[in-house]
Design a protein around this motif. Sequence first.
Motif, mmCIF file in Angstrom:
data_model
loop_
_atom_site.group_PDB
_atom_site.id
_atom_site.type_symbol
_atom_site.label_atom_id
_atom_site.label_comp_id
_atom_site.label_asym_id
_atom_site.label_seq_id
_atom_site.Cartn_x
_atom_site.Cartn_y
_atom_site.Cartn_z
ATOM 1 N N ASN A 49 0.835 -1.199 0.000
ATOM 2 C CA ASN A 49 0.000 0.000 0.000
ATOM 3 C C ASN A 49 0.868 1.247 0.000
ATOM 4 O O ASN A 49 0.411 2.331 0.255
ATOM 5 C CB ASN A 49 -0.932 -0.007 1.210
ATOM 6 C CG ASN A 49 -0.139 -0.137 2.493
ATOM 7 O OD1 ASN A 49 1.094 -0.148 2.460
ATOM 8 N ND2 ASN A 49 -0.827 -0.250 3.605
ATOM 9 N N LYS A 50 2.152 1.073 -0.268
ATOM 10 C CA LYS A 50 3.024 2.240 -0.389
ATOM 11 C C LYS A 50 3.259 2.519 -1.859
ATOM 12 O O LYS A 50 3.457 1.604 -2.636
ATOM 13 C CB LYS A 50 4.378 1.939 0.234
ATOM 14 C CG LYS A 50 4.324 1.876 1.732
ATOM 15 C CD LYS A 50 5.689 2.198 2.249
ATOM 16 C CE LYS A 50 5.646 2.347 3.739
ATOM 17 N NZ LYS A 50 5.180 1.122 4.355
ATOM 18 N N GLU A 214 6.022 -4.711 4.895
ATOM 19 C CA GLU A 214 4.729 -4.973 5.512
ATOM 20 C C GLU A 214 4.731 -4.467 6.954
ATOM 21 O O GLU A 214 5.591 -4.839 7.739
ATOM 22 C CB GLU A 214 4.490 -6.492 5.484
ATOM 23 C CG GLU A 214 3.072 -6.906 5.749
ATOM 24 C CD GLU A 214 2.107 -6.390 4.698
ATOM 25 O OE1 GLU A 214 1.031 -5.937 5.103
ATOM 26 O OE2 GLU A 214 2.433 -6.442 3.494
ATOM 27 N N GLY A 215 3.780 -3.602 7.274
ATOM 28 C CA GLY A 215 3.642 -3.201 8.673
ATOM 29 C C GLY A 215 4.540 -2.052 9.119
ATOM 30 O O GLY A 215 4.367 -1.521 10.197
ATOM 31 N N LEU A 220 10.192 3.516 6.428
ATOM 32 C CA LEU A 220 11.232 3.332 5.402
ATOM 33 C C LEU A 220 10.688 2.824 4.083
ATOM 34 O O LEU A 220 11.088 1.787 3.600
ATOM 35 C CB LEU A 220 12.327 2.385 5.905
ATOM 36 C CG LEU A 220 11.903 1.097 6.593
ATOM 37 C CD1 LEU A 220 12.819 -0.040 6.190
ATOM 38 C CD2 LEU A 220 11.970 1.277 8.079
ATOM 39 N N PRO A 221 9.767 3.531 3.466
ATOM 40 C CA PRO A 221 9.200 3.019 2.227
ATOM 41 C C PRO A 221 10.219 2.740 1.131
ATOM 42 O O PRO A 221 10.334 1.632 0.667
ATOM 43 C CB PRO A 221 8.214 4.084 1.789
ATOM 44 C CG PRO A 221 8.270 5.163 2.772
ATOM 45 C CD PRO A 221 9.160 4.786 3.884
ATOM 46 N N HIS A 222 10.999 3.736 0.731
ATOM 47 C CA HIS A 222 11.797 3.505 -0.479
ATOM 48 C C HIS A 222 13.262 3.280 -0.201
ATOM 49 O O HIS A 222 14.007 2.910 -1.075
ATOM 50 C CB HIS A 222 11.662 4.682 -1.444
ATOM 51 C CG HIS A 222 10.263 5.169 -1.491
ATOM 52 N ND1 HIS A 222 9.213 4.308 -1.679
ATOM 53 C CD2 HIS A 222 9.728 6.391 -1.318
ATOM 54 C CE1 HIS A 222 8.095 4.998 -1.625
ATOM 55 N NE2 HIS A 222 8.371 6.255 -1.406
ATOM 56 N N ALA A 270 8.686 -14.098 4.468
ATOM 57 C CA ALA A 270 9.297 -14.179 3.145
ATOM 58 C C ALA A 270 9.569 -15.632 2.773
ATOM 59 O O ALA A 270 9.355 -16.047 1.633
ATOM 60 C CB ALA A 270 10.599 -13.375 3.118
ATOM 61 N N ARG A 271 10.017 -16.412 3.752
ATOM 62 C CA ARG A 271 10.342 -17.813 3.453
ATOM 63 C C ARG A 271 9.109 -18.566 2.949
ATOM 64 O O ARG A 271 9.183 -19.319 1.977
ATOM 65 C CB ARG A 271 10.913 -18.504 4.694
ATOM 66 C CG ARG A 271 11.573 -19.845 4.346
ATOM 67 C CD ARG A 271 12.082 -20.586 5.556
ATOM 68 N NE ARG A 271 10.964 -21.053 6.374
ATOM 69 C CZ ARG A 271 10.768 -20.754 7.651
ATOM 70 N NH1 ARG A 271 11.624 -19.962 8.271
ATOM 71 N NH2 ARG A 271 9.738 -21.216 8.299
#
Length: 306
Positions: A49-50, A214-215, A220-222, A270-271
Amino acid sequence: MHRHKAASAGKPRDDVYRAGFACFVGRPNAGKSTLTNAIIGQKIAITSNKPQTTRHVIRGILHRPDAQLVLVDTPGLHRPRTLLGQRLNDLVHEVWSEVDVIGVCFPADEPVGRGDRFIASEVGALKAKVIAVVTKVDLVDQTTLAQRLLDVAELYDFAEIVPVSSVSGHQVEILTDVMVKHMPESPQLYPDDVLTDEPEQMLIAELIREAALEGVRDELPHSMAVLVEEMLVEGKLTRIFADLYVERDSQKSIVIGTRGARLKDVGSRARAEIEKLLGRRVYLDLHVRVAKEWQRDPKQLRKLGF
């Protein structure tokens, strides 16, 4: 040549095989990546959502009895503030000039605004067929949707306007029919079993990056990049060693979390996604590294794949 069932009703029936490239464009959060995933039926483009989380050109390929639709996922177009921003925009224009169909996405739950007008004017000069896709129709009532469709129609002389919902699947198939209709006659471009032509490592890096974003709403979006350093296949297990790059020590502690809890959580999320992608057991080793101001440093940008 095609190991597929016969075309179902509603498909363009001119008995011509069509194949070509298409991409979805639109301002951030217009639903581009989610739509790509809905069409291909597999999670291939990072969604978040970013704004500006799609960094790489990820192609998804839809195989049909009568056509092959190759989707190119472009980063959102935005006004560049950094060297990375400028490179993203160059990449967008490069991709746009090579596709046959461009779907401009407008979210139904937000009014048409300046960003939409900017994008509509940018695509106007291209040789591609331009269609409008009104996304997220499941979020609005009929009156709002009707108004949105009228507003979109006034922006540009679109070849077609298609309302869809990626979430409910509403009209997604109709949209693919419309896109295929505007594709050139062409033999198949990719073998039947290929879903994406991106190397696995890039997809894996995107899945890790998605889990890490996520979350963490705004912290730190980018300023995060992921580099898969090594993949080792050992029997039924794949060992993956990856580095998460951030720009500052403060961001590093956000990603790691209290006593490493957050990084552990990112790793297990991620795994699970990577195991789905590869269809095998995965051991994931994540390290967080600080690369000062990497978005402004050409040498670091190159190392991180931009």
